[in-house]
Design an enzyme around this catalytic site. Structure first.
Site, PDB file in Angstrom:
ATOM      1  N   ASP A 154       8.335 -41.021  13.145  1.00 60.63           N
ATOM      2  CA  ASP A 154       7.680 -41.697  12.025  1.00 60.63           C
ATOM      3  C   ASP A 154       7.293 -40.655  10.974  1.00 60.63           C
ATOM      4  O   ASP A 154       7.742 -39.505  11.043  1.00 60.63           O
ATOM      5  CB  ASP A 154       6.509 -42.583  12.477  1.00 60.63           C
ATOM      6  CG  ASP A 154       5.356 -41.786  13.041  1.00 60.63           C
ATOM      7  OD1 ASP A 154       5.491 -40.543  13.165  1.00 60.63           O
ATOM      8  OD2 ASP A 154       4.311 -42.380  13.363  1.00 60.63           O
ATOM      9  N   TYR A 185       3.071  -2.614   8.175  1.00 58.57           N
ATOM     10  CA  TYR A 185       2.128  -1.599   7.705  1.00 58.57           C
ATOM     11  C   TYR A 185       2.650  -0.210   7.976  1.00 58.57           C
ATOM     12  O   TYR A 185       3.366   0.018   8.959  1.00 58.57           O
ATOM     13  CB  TYR A 185       0.807  -1.668   8.488  1.00 58.57           C
ATOM     14  CG  TYR A 185      -0.021  -2.881   8.288  1.00 58.57           C
ATOM     15  CD1 TYR A 185      -0.850  -3.004   7.187  1.00 58.57           C
ATOM     16  CD2 TYR A 185      -0.023  -3.897   9.242  1.00 58.57           C
ATOM     17  CE1 TYR A 185      -1.652  -4.125   7.028  1.00 58.57           C
ATOM     18  CE2 TYR A 185      -0.825  -5.012   9.086  1.00 58.57           C
ATOM     19  CZ  TYR A 185      -1.633  -5.118   7.981  1.00 58.57           C
ATOM     20  OH  TYR A 185      -2.428  -6.217   7.832  1.00 58.57           O
ATOM     21  N   HIS A 224       5.858  -1.354  13.404  1.00 61.27           N
ATOM     22  CA  HIS A 224       6.978  -0.477  13.779  1.00 61.27           C
ATOM     23  C   HIS A 224       8.305  -1.135  13.394  1.00 61.27           C
ATOM     24  O   HIS A 224       8.425  -2.364  13.492  1.00 61.27           O
ATOM     25  CB  HIS A 224       6.921  -0.210  15.294  1.00 61.27           C
ATOM     26  CG  HIS A 224       7.832   0.886  15.744  1.00 61.27           C
ATOM     27  ND1 HIS A 224       9.169   0.673  16.000  1.00 61.27           N
ATOM     28  CD2 HIS A 224       7.603   2.205  15.960  1.00 61.27           C
ATOM     29  CE1 HIS A 224       9.723   1.828  16.367  1.00 61.27           C
ATOM     30  NE2 HIS A 224       8.792   2.773  16.341  1.00 61.27           N
ATOM     31  N   LYS A 239      11.344   4.887   4.657  1.00 59.35           N
ATOM     32  CA  LYS A 239      12.113   4.194   5.697  1.00 59.35           C
ATOM     33  C   LYS A 239      11.931   2.675   5.582  1.00 59.35           C
ATOM     34  O   LYS A 239      12.876   1.914   5.754  1.00 59.35           O
ATOM     35  CB  LYS A 239      11.660   4.673   7.080  1.00 59.35           C
ATOM     36  CG  LYS A 239      12.522   4.098   8.184  1.00 59.35           C
ATOM     37  CD  LYS A 239      12.284   4.762   9.514  1.00 59.35           C
ATOM     38  CE  LYS A 239      13.278   4.284  10.532  1.00 59.35           C
ATOM     39  NZ  LYS A 239      14.419   5.193  10.688  1.00 59.35           N
ATOM     40  N   ASP A 278      -9.694  -6.068  15.273  1.00 59.08           N
ATOM     41  CA  ASP A 278     -11.014  -6.013  14.654  1.00 59.08           C
ATOM     42  C   ASP A 278     -11.876  -7.186  15.107  1.00 59.08           C
ATOM     43  O   ASP A 278     -13.073  -7.037  15.353  1.00 59.08           O
ATOM     44  CB  ASP A 278     -10.889  -6.027  13.117  1.00 59.08           C
ATOM     45  CG  ASP A 278     -10.615  -4.638  12.576  1.00 59.08           C
ATOM     46  OD1 ASP A 278     -11.446  -3.759  12.793  1.00 59.08           O
ATOM     47  OD2 ASP A 278      -9.552  -4.456  11.961  1.00 59.08           O
TER      48      ASP A 278
HETATM   49  N1  COA Z   1       6.891   1.946   8.959  1.00 59.97           N
HETATM   50  C1  COA Z   1       8.021   2.604   8.634  1.00 59.97           C
HETATM   51  N2  COA Z   1       8.633   3.464   9.453  1.00 59.97           N
HETATM   52  C2  COA Z   1       8.072   3.661  10.661  1.00 59.97           C
HETATM   53  C3  COA Z   1       6.889   3.001  11.046  1.00 59.97           C
HETATM   54  C4  COA Z   1       6.294   2.109  10.142  1.00 59.97           C
HETATM   55  N3  COA Z   1       5.166   1.462  10.445  1.00 59.97           N
HETATM   56  N4  COA Z   1       6.574   3.375  12.298  1.00 59.97           N
HETATM   57  C5  COA Z   1       7.516   4.248  12.687  1.00 59.97           C
HETATM   58  N5  COA Z   1       8.429   4.436  11.704  1.00 59.97           N
HETATM   59  C6  COA Z   1       9.620   5.274  11.732  1.00 59.97           C
HETATM   60  C7  COA Z   1       9.324   6.690  12.173  1.00 59.97           C
HETATM   61  O1  COA Z   1       8.951   7.483  11.060  1.00 59.97           O
HETATM   62  C8  COA Z   1      10.639   7.101  12.764  1.00 59.97           C
HETATM   63  O2  COA Z   1      11.512   7.408  11.707  1.00 59.97           O
HETATM   64  P1  COA Z   1      12.771   8.418  11.912  1.00 59.97           P
HETATM   65  O3  COA Z   1      13.574   7.884  13.034  1.00 59.97           O
HETATM   66  O4  COA Z   1      13.456   8.371  10.596  1.00 59.97           O
HETATM   67  O5  COA Z   1      12.129   9.733  12.233  1.00 59.97           O
HETATM   68  C9  COA Z   1      11.137   5.824  13.406  1.00 59.97           C
HETATM   69  O6  COA Z   1      10.506   4.766  12.696  1.00 59.97           O
HETATM   70  C10 COA Z   1      10.848   5.694  14.885  1.00 59.97           C
HETATM   71  O7  COA Z   1       9.456   5.850  15.075  1.00 59.97           O
HETATM   72  P2  COA Z   1       8.844   6.176  16.515  1.00 59.97           P
HETATM   73  O8  COA Z   1       9.092   7.606  16.851  1.00 59.97           O
HETATM   74  O9  COA Z   1       9.296   5.156  17.468  1.00 59.97           O
HETATM   75  O10 COA Z   1       7.301   5.918  16.243  1.00 59.97           O
HETATM   76  P3  COA Z   1       6.200   7.034  15.957  1.00 59.97           P
HETATM   77  O11 COA Z   1       5.789   7.614  17.269  1.00 59.97           O
HETATM   78  O12 COA Z   1       6.677   7.960  14.899  1.00 59.97           O
HETATM   79  O13 COA Z   1       5.004   6.161  15.387  1.00 59.97           O
HETATM   80  C11 COA Z   1       3.140   4.699  15.319  1.00 59.97           C
HETATM   81  C12 COA Z   1       4.315   5.201  16.146  1.00 59.97           C
HETATM   82  C13 COA Z   1       2.481   3.516  16.015  1.00 59.97           C
HETATM   83  C14 COA Z   1       2.125   5.827  15.141  1.00 59.97           C
HETATM   84  C15 COA Z   1       3.702   4.258  13.931  1.00 59.97           C
HETATM   85  O14 COA Z   1       4.659   3.260  14.192  1.00 59.97           O
HETATM   86  C16 COA Z   1       2.693   3.791  12.917  1.00 59.97           C
HETATM   87  O15 COA Z   1       1.956   4.582  12.338  1.00 59.97           O
HETATM   88  N6  COA Z   1       2.663   2.463  12.626  1.00 59.97           N
HETATM   89  C17 COA Z   1       1.822   1.887  11.602  1.00 59.97           C
HETATM   90  C18 COA Z   1       0.362   1.902  11.993  1.00 59.97           C
HETATM   91  C19 COA Z   1      -0.526   1.303  10.935  1.00 59.97           C
HETATM   92  O16 COA Z   1      -0.221   1.301   9.766  1.00 59.97           O
HETATM   93  N7  COA Z   1      -1.683   0.741  11.359  1.00 59.97           N
HETATM   94  C20 COA Z   1      -2.612   0.104  10.492  1.00 59.97           C
HETATM   95  C21 COA Z   1      -2.368  -1.356  10.332  1.00 59.97           C
HETATM   96  S1  COA Z   1      -2.617  -2.281  11.827  1.00 59.97           S
HETATM   97 MG    MG Z   2      -8.003  -4.451  10.765  1.00 57.53          MG
END
Ligand code: COA
Ligand code: MG
Length: 286
Positions: free
Chosen positions: A269, A9, A222, A20, A155
């Site tokens: 089996d 996600y 992530h 990315k 949830d």
């Molecule tokens: N998808 C794609 N890329 C991601 C990502 C994801 N879910 N989460 C982080 N990245 C990227 C960042 O943009 C960063 O890119 P860069 O190195 O090119 O700048 C790299 O991966 C490293 O990220 P990092 O700094 O370790 O994490 P963050 O602090 O930027 O973000 C979160 C942490 C948890 C906020 C983020 O991972 C996130 O939003 N995840 C998805 C949450 C979500 O969608 N929740 C709803 C469903 S449960």
């Molecule tokens: Mg949910």
């Protein structure tokens, strides 16, 4: 149905994360308009996801869009914004009844007819993550349009008033209910998110446990989670070799008139043969 070992996600308004994600070799990419997207970013998420579907090449990754729950008031605008740009599938969260799936299925079929896409070509995945959803699982899982059920652990914890623990014992009943409903209807079962994304060892343990329960894949949030989850949901070399030996020896034992036989001191089996065949099937995703 594509293999969905890891379903990643990202908030739908985060263009950088979407671009990315397509470089990560992840099975499914789910651009989110629901809980990962702030209330004041819903419109931006819709527009950004539409742009991504239009402009980006997702390669082998499946491209999914998660709308807000049916009844939230946002769901219609969400689905209308992204559907014309032909995602591979729509994810409906917090499904609690067959009618929730019907609502989306009707809109999707109308679009398939309108744009001349094959009927049933847009996949439907649902989140079941509330007490009501688990109670109504038997009916919901029988919906003919479904591809997969995603179990949302956070949830569900909130829904039943439980406290989330590291070994997730409070989720076991619901996780197994989802696996059983999926197996009975030939659907994929996609397991909980490990929210502590820095703890790769915890992720590995939770993923392996989910795979043992019968889940076919896991939700992730992530990039660092992609590889450990894909590994956990792909049979390892040892498991593949063992499955091959069962398949090979089974036929010979049948010819000898033996339904059950011994391999390395263990009884083999029919159910073990079928399990071995499933392992080899899953290994193809490697
Ligand atoms: N998808 C794609 N890329 C991601 C990502 C994801 N879910 N989460 C982080 N990245 C990227 C960042 O943009 C960063 O890119 P860069 O190195 O090119 O700048 C790299 O991966 C490293 O990220 P990092 O700094 O370790 O994490 P963050 O602090 O930027 O973000 C979160 C942490 C948890 C906020 C983020 O991972 C996130 O939003 N995840 C998805 C949450 C979500 O969608 N929740 C709803 C469903 S449960
Ligand atoms: Mg949910």
């Amino acid at each position: 149905m594509p293999s969905r070992r890891a379903l990643l996600y990202m908030p739908g308004d985060k263009w950088k994360m979407i671009t990315k994600s397509i470089s990560l070799g992840v099975d499914s990419i789910c651009m989110d308009m629901e809980d990962g997207t702030a209330v004041n970013k819903k419109a931006e998420a819709r527009a950004t996801i539409a742009k991504a579907l239009k402009e980006l090449d997702f390669g082998k990754s499946e491209k999914l869009a998660r709308i807000n729950a049916v009844g939230s008031g946002w769901e219609k605008d969400d689905i209308d914004a992204v559907l014309p740009f032909r995602p591979d599938g729509i994810v409906i969260p917090k499904v609690e009844s067959l009618e929730h799936v019907d609502w989306a299925a009707e809109i999707i079929e109308t679009a398939e007819l309108k744009y001349g896409w094959r009927i049933n070509s847009i996949r439907i995945l649902i989140g079941v993550e509330t007490a009501k959803g688990i109670l109504n699982l038997k009916e919901i899982a029988s919906h003919p349009r479904l591809d997969a059920i995603i179990f949302g652990g956070e949830d569900f914890t909130t829904s039943i008033g439980a406290t989330r623990t590291k070994d997730a014992v409070e989720l076991l009943y619901a996780r197994q209910a989802v696996v059983v409903a999926c197996a009975a209807n030939d659907l994929q079962a996609i397991d909980i998110v490990t929210i502590d994304y820095r703890d790769i060892e915890a992720l590995r343990i939770e993923s392996e446990f989910g795979a043992r329960l019968g889940f076919s894949g896991k939700q992730i949030i992530h990039p660092a989670q992609v590889e450990p989850v894909q590994t956990a949901f792909t049979p390892n070399d040892e498991a593949i070799a063992h499955a091959k030996r069962i398949v090979e020896t089974f036929e010979a034992s049948q010819k000898e008139g033996k339904g059950a036989y011994s391999l390395d001191g263990k009884m083999i089996d029919m159910p073990l043969l079928k399990n071995a065949q499933k392992v080899l099937e899953r290994a193809k995703a490697k």
